[in-house]
Design a protein around this motif. Structure first.
Motif, PDB file in Angstrom:
ATOM      1  N   VAL A 261       0.852  -1.186   0.000  1.00 10.22           N
ATOM      2  CA  VAL A 261       0.000   0.000   0.000  1.00 10.22           C
ATOM      3  C   VAL A 261       0.887   1.234   0.000  1.00 10.22           C
ATOM      4  CG1 VAL A 261      -1.820   1.235   1.213  1.00 10.22           C
ATOM      5  CG2 VAL A 261      -1.796  -1.245   1.240  1.00 10.22           C
ATOM      6  N   ASP A 262       0.749   2.056  -1.035  1.00 16.43           N
ATOM      7  CA  ASP A 262       1.640   3.207  -1.169  1.00 16.43           C
ATOM      8  C   ASP A 262       0.998   4.498  -0.688  1.00 16.43           C
ATOM      9  OD1 ASP A 262      -0.226   3.346  -3.136  1.00 16.43           O
ATOM     10  OD2 ASP A 262       1.166   3.664  -4.799  1.00 16.43           O
ATOM     11  N   ILE A 263       0.030   4.401   0.213  1.00 19.00           N
ATOM     12  CA  ILE A 263      -0.551   5.612   0.793  1.00 19.00           C
ATOM     13  C   ILE A 263      -0.578   5.465   2.305  1.00 19.00           C
ATOM     14  CG2 ILE A 263      -2.035   5.898  -1.230  1.00 19.00           C
ATOM     15  CD1 ILE A 263      -4.390   5.233   0.642  1.00 19.00           C
ATOM     16  N   ASP A 264      -0.735   6.584   2.967  1.00 21.00           N
ATOM     17  CA  ASP A 264      -0.794   6.602   4.426  1.00 21.00           C
ATOM     18  C   ASP A 264      -2.234   6.351   4.862  1.00 21.00           C
ATOM     19  OD1 ASP A 264      -0.456   6.948   7.096  1.00 21.00           O
ATOM     20  OD2 ASP A 264      -0.146   9.118   7.012  1.00 21.00           O
ATOM     21  N   LEU A 265      -2.500   5.154   5.371  1.00 21.53           N
ATOM     22  CA  LEU A 265      -3.861   4.811   5.779  1.00 21.53           C
ATOM     23  C   LEU A 265      -4.339   5.653   6.946  1.00 21.53           C
ATOM     24  CD1 LEU A 265      -3.775   0.889   5.583  1.00 21.53           C
ATOM     25  CD2 LEU A 265      -4.705   2.489   3.907  1.00 21.53           C
ATOM     26  N   THR A 266      -3.422   6.156   7.763  1.00 21.92           N
ATOM     27  CA  THR A 266      -3.828   6.923   8.940  1.00 21.92           C
ATOM     28  C   THR A 266      -4.508   8.233   8.571  1.00 21.92           C
ATOM     29  OG1 THR A 266      -1.651   7.977   9.095  1.00 21.92           O
ATOM     30  CG2 THR A 266      -1.965   5.932  10.315  1.00 21.92           C
ATOM     31  N   LEU A 270     -12.308   7.713   9.277  1.00 27.80           N
ATOM     32  CA  LEU A 270     -12.433   6.491  10.058  1.00 27.80           C
ATOM     33  C   LEU A 270     -13.388   5.486   9.420  1.00 27.80           C
ATOM     34  CD1 LEU A 270     -11.856   4.843  12.575  1.00 27.80           C
ATOM     35  CD2 LEU A 270     -13.589   6.190  13.786  1.00 27.80           C
ATOM     36  N   THR A 271     -14.592   5.902   9.050  1.00 24.02           N
ATOM     37  CA  THR A 271     -15.559   4.959   8.487  1.00 24.02           C
ATOM     38  C   THR A 271     -15.098   4.434   7.134  1.00 24.02           C
ATOM     39  OG1 THR A 271     -17.333   6.135   9.634  1.00 24.02           O
ATOM     40  CG2 THR A 271     -17.983   4.615   7.896  1.00 24.02           C
ATOM     41  N   ARG A 272     -14.516   5.307   6.322  1.00 27.96           N
ATOM     42  CA  ARG A 272     -13.983   4.883   5.027  1.00 27.96           C
ATOM     43  C   ARG A 272     -12.868   3.856   5.224  1.00 27.96           C
ATOM     44  NH1 ARG A 272     -14.991   3.586   0.046  1.00 27.96           N
ATOM     45  NH2 ARG A 272     -13.259   2.157   0.088  1.00 27.96           N
ATOM     46  N   LEU A 273     -12.027   4.061   6.223  1.00 25.84           N
ATOM     47  CA  LEU A 273     -10.955   3.114   6.529  1.00 25.84           C
ATOM     48  C   LEU A 273     -11.528   1.773   6.984  1.00 25.84           C
ATOM     49  CD1 LEU A 273      -7.964   2.462   6.874  1.00 25.84           C
ATOM     50  CD2 LEU A 273      -8.049   3.576   9.115  1.00 25.84           C
ATOM     51  N   ALA A 274     -12.591   1.802   7.787  1.00 31.44           N
ATOM     52  CA  ALA A 274     -13.231   0.561   8.225  1.00 31.44           C
ATOM     53  C   ALA A 274     -13.791  -0.214   7.034  1.00 31.44           C
ATOM     54  CB  ALA A 274     -14.334   0.874   9.236  1.00 31.44           C
ATOM     55  N   LEU A 275     -14.377   0.480   6.070  1.00 28.31           N
ATOM     56  CA  LEU A 275     -14.874  -0.179   4.864  1.00 28.31           C
ATOM     57  C   LEU A 275     -13.733  -0.842   4.095  1.00 28.31           C
ATOM     58  CD1 LEU A 275     -17.451   2.477   3.642  1.00 28.31           C
ATOM     59  CD2 LEU A 275     -17.972   0.076   4.078  1.00 28.31           C
ATOM     60  N   GLY A 294      -3.245   0.028  13.937  1.00 38.06           N
ATOM     61  CA  GLY A 294      -2.656   1.341  14.209  1.00 38.06           C
ATOM     62  C   GLY A 294      -3.336   2.451  13.433  1.00 38.06           C
ATOM     63  N   ALA A 295      -3.662   2.176  12.153  1.00 41.09           N
ATOM     64  CA  ALA A 295      -4.335   3.191  11.330  1.00 41.09           C
ATOM     65  C   ALA A 295      -5.734   3.480  11.866  1.00 41.09           C
ATOM     66  CB  ALA A 295      -4.408   2.720   9.877  1.00 41.09           C
ATOM     67  N   LEU A 296      -6.479   2.436  12.259  1.00 38.14           N
ATOM     68  CA  LEU A 296      -7.821   2.634  12.791  1.00 38.14           C
ATOM     69  C   LEU A 296      -7.788   3.423  14.096  1.00 38.14           C
ATOM     70  CD1 LEU A 296      -9.253  -0.907  12.024  1.00 38.14           C
ATOM     71  CD2 LEU A 296     -10.249   1.234  11.192  1.00 38.14           C
ATOM     72  N   ARG A 297      -6.848   3.121  14.956  1.00 36.65           N
ATOM     73  CA  ARG A 297      -6.768   3.849  16.231  1.00 36.65           C
ATOM     74  C   ARG A 297      -6.326   5.293  16.025  1.00 36.65           C
ATOM     75  NH1 ARG A 297      -4.451  -1.288  19.672  1.00 36.65           N
ATOM     76  NH2 ARG A 297      -6.503  -1.970  20.425  1.00 36.65           N
ATOM     77  N   THR A 298      -5.443   5.535  15.070  1.00 38.02           N
ATOM     78  CA  THR A 298      -5.034   6.911  14.778  1.00 38.02           C
ATOM     79  C   THR A 298      -6.209   7.710  14.238  1.00 38.02           C
ATOM     80  OG1 THR A 298      -2.760   6.209  14.327  1.00 38.02           O
ATOM     81  CG2 THR A 298      -3.456   8.342  13.438  1.00 38.02           C
TER      82      THR A 298
END
Length: 512
Positions: A261-266, A270-275, A294-298
């Motif tokens: 993954v070449d992007i910063d998930l953080t 939040l909801t988009r990341l969960a999807l 770590g990304a979800l918690r950030t």
């Protein structure tokens, strides 16, 4: 009949209490419903239910209808409210039209641009072409950071809007003249000074110019030139949005079973990341556990903001039953909201004072999947049970579509007895947030009469929705609700929150 200066002046009589209930019902619908198919209801039923609610609230509570634009309603209903207000401007007083104009301008500024251009087409189809409407549309177009970019990416929308508002491109700056020529007389100018407009011109015969265009436009030119997909994606990667890079990552690293993954998930919402997490196979979720957690918690700490750690002891009942799979149009959306709320509630609770109970009995949030019945009553019993220190939670948050079926009705009975017999002093604040609109009931489904319920679409809005939900508990009067709406309107109109529009543009395109 005179019109009150603000919503708080509507009073606290019986009629105002009924109006307050109608307001809360409409807000719940405007947050959750999008007119799309849900797990238990079809798209037609959703649309008919929304049509009725919008007409009912606009006719009976026009000021409240307009004030809803300042709340965390979804973009679908925000656009419908704007269209309804513009279409029925003759029903409003001069003062109401001025207030509505400010709210409409503020809401358009935070809507994704493609959603606004679709709204402009609806305005044109409806034949709304008065001076006030044209001024609102012209002001929005004038505030766009780069109309040349819009002309390339949303050409049909910009052309329709410019024609409808009689935009005088020839009398504006040089780039406006070029936009006008590009839209209405393409091919007349031998070249454009605006780089994107000229890249679009050159892309018709030059493959090198394709990668300079927005990805959604470049894809069509790449197919026309017969470019290999892998080559095109490699060249276009620098200009892709965050979600476009996520969507194409496997194609850009063909042959690698686990692409990097070449992007910063953080940085993702939040909801988009969960999807995104729920769309990954279980093997990838387990292998990337540290990164994803770590990304979800950030993202959750960012969404919690100043509320982080302030909610005390929090217990959550989270619905991962089969119905949380959503529908073909809203795939896994209810489960994603529950997963995002899990991490957000962890951030909102005091350190070490959070407990999550999934309806399936799972304890690993990262590996949840839609499965099984919905034993909400049993999980609520577990959540309300005092801990080893005999302490009950300060807050119980239930995230579910409300279809308690194992056994049916147990959740409502547990909450009724708890509130009436075991906790009449309300030591534990209970709130139910529901991500699914019930078209038949014109509201989100509720668990018990004494438990406040709020609709939710994005977990990031949870703190604000808990504040709205308290008005449904009956402990505050209509005056407090209307005063709250007045504060939200004043803050929204004066804030100028234009930064969210571009941030949400790529999420809207992905959903489309």
């Amino acid at each position: 009949m005179s019109t009150p200066e603000n919503l708080a002046d509507l009073g606290t009589d019986l009629a105002s209490e009924v109006a307050a209930e109608d307001v809360l019902l409409f807000v719940n619908a405007a947050i959750t419903a999008t007119g799309q198919r849900e797990f238990r209801s079809g798209a037609v039923g959703q649309q008919l239910s929304l049509d009725f609610l919008h007409a009912y609230v606009r006719i009976n509570y026009r000021r409240v209808y307009a004030a809803s634009l300042a709340l965390d309603i979804n973009d679908h209903n925000a656009a419908r409210i704007v269209l309804g207000l513009l279409e029925t401007a003759g029903e409003a007083s001069a003062e109401e039209r001025r207030a509505e104009g400010r709210l409409i301008a503020a809401r358009l500024a935070v809507l994704p641009p493609q959603r606004v251009y679709r709204l402009f087409r609806e305005v044109r189809r409806a034949g709304i072409n008065n001076r006030r409407t044209r001024a609102i549309l012209r002001d929005w177009l004038a505030a766009r950071p780069d109309l040349g970019h819009d002309a390339v990416k949303y050409r049909g929308g910009v052309k329709s809007a410019a024609r409808h508002v009689h935009l005088r491109c020839a009398e504006g700056p040089a780039h406006m003249y070029e936009v006008g020529e590009f839209l209405f007389r393409p091919g007349k100018l031998p070249r454009y000074e605006h780089p994107l407009l000229d890249a679009w011109r050159r892309a018709h015969y030059e493959q090198g110019a394709v990668a300079e265009l927005p990805f959604s436009v470049a894809e069509g030119f790449a197919a026309r030139h017969g470019m290999k997909r892998a080559v095109f994606l490699e060249r276009a990667a620098p200009r892709m949005t965050r979600l476009e890079r996520l969507r194409t990552q496997e194609q850009r690293v063909a042959g690698d079973r686990r692409p990097t993954v070449d992007i910063d998930l953080t940085g993702m919402p939040l909801t988009r990341l969960a999807l995104y997490v729920l769309a990954l196979p279980f093997e990838q979720r387990a292998a990337r556990r540290a990164e994803l957690t770590g990304a979800l918690r950030t993202a959750a700490r960012r969404a919690a903001g100043g509320h982080a750690g302030s909610w005390g002891r929090v217990h959550a009942v989270l619905d991962d039953s089969f119905s949380s799979s959503g529908s073909g149009q809203k795939r896994r959306r209810p489960l994603a909201v529950a997963l995002a709320c899990h991490y957000l509630l962890e951030a909102l609770a005091a350190p070490g004072a959070y407990r999550a109970l999934w309806t399936s009995g799972r304890s690993d949030a990262l590996l949840v999947r839609p499965w099984g019945p919905t034993p909400l009553g049993m999980r609520i019993l577990d959540a309300l049970e005092p801990g080893p220190d005999s302490a009950v939670p300060d807050r119980l948050v239930i995230v579910s579509d409300g279809w308690d079926n194992a056994p049916a009705g147990l959740a409502g009975e547990v909450l009724r007895v708890w509130r009436k017999r075991l906790d009449p002093g309300r030591r534990t604040a209970v709130v139910h947030v529901n991500p699914v609109y019930d078209a038949a009931g014109f509201d989100v489904r509720r668990l018990a009469a004494g438990v406040p319920t709020a609709g939710i679409r994005d977990a990031e809005d949870l703190p604000a929705l808990v504040e709205i939900a308290r008005f449904a508990e009956g402990r505050t009067g209509p005056a407090e609700l209307y005063a709250y709406l007045d504060r939200r309107v004043a803050r929204f109109v004066g804030a100028g929150e234009t930064g969210r529009a571009e941030e949400r543009e790529e999420e809207e395109e992905e959903a489309s």
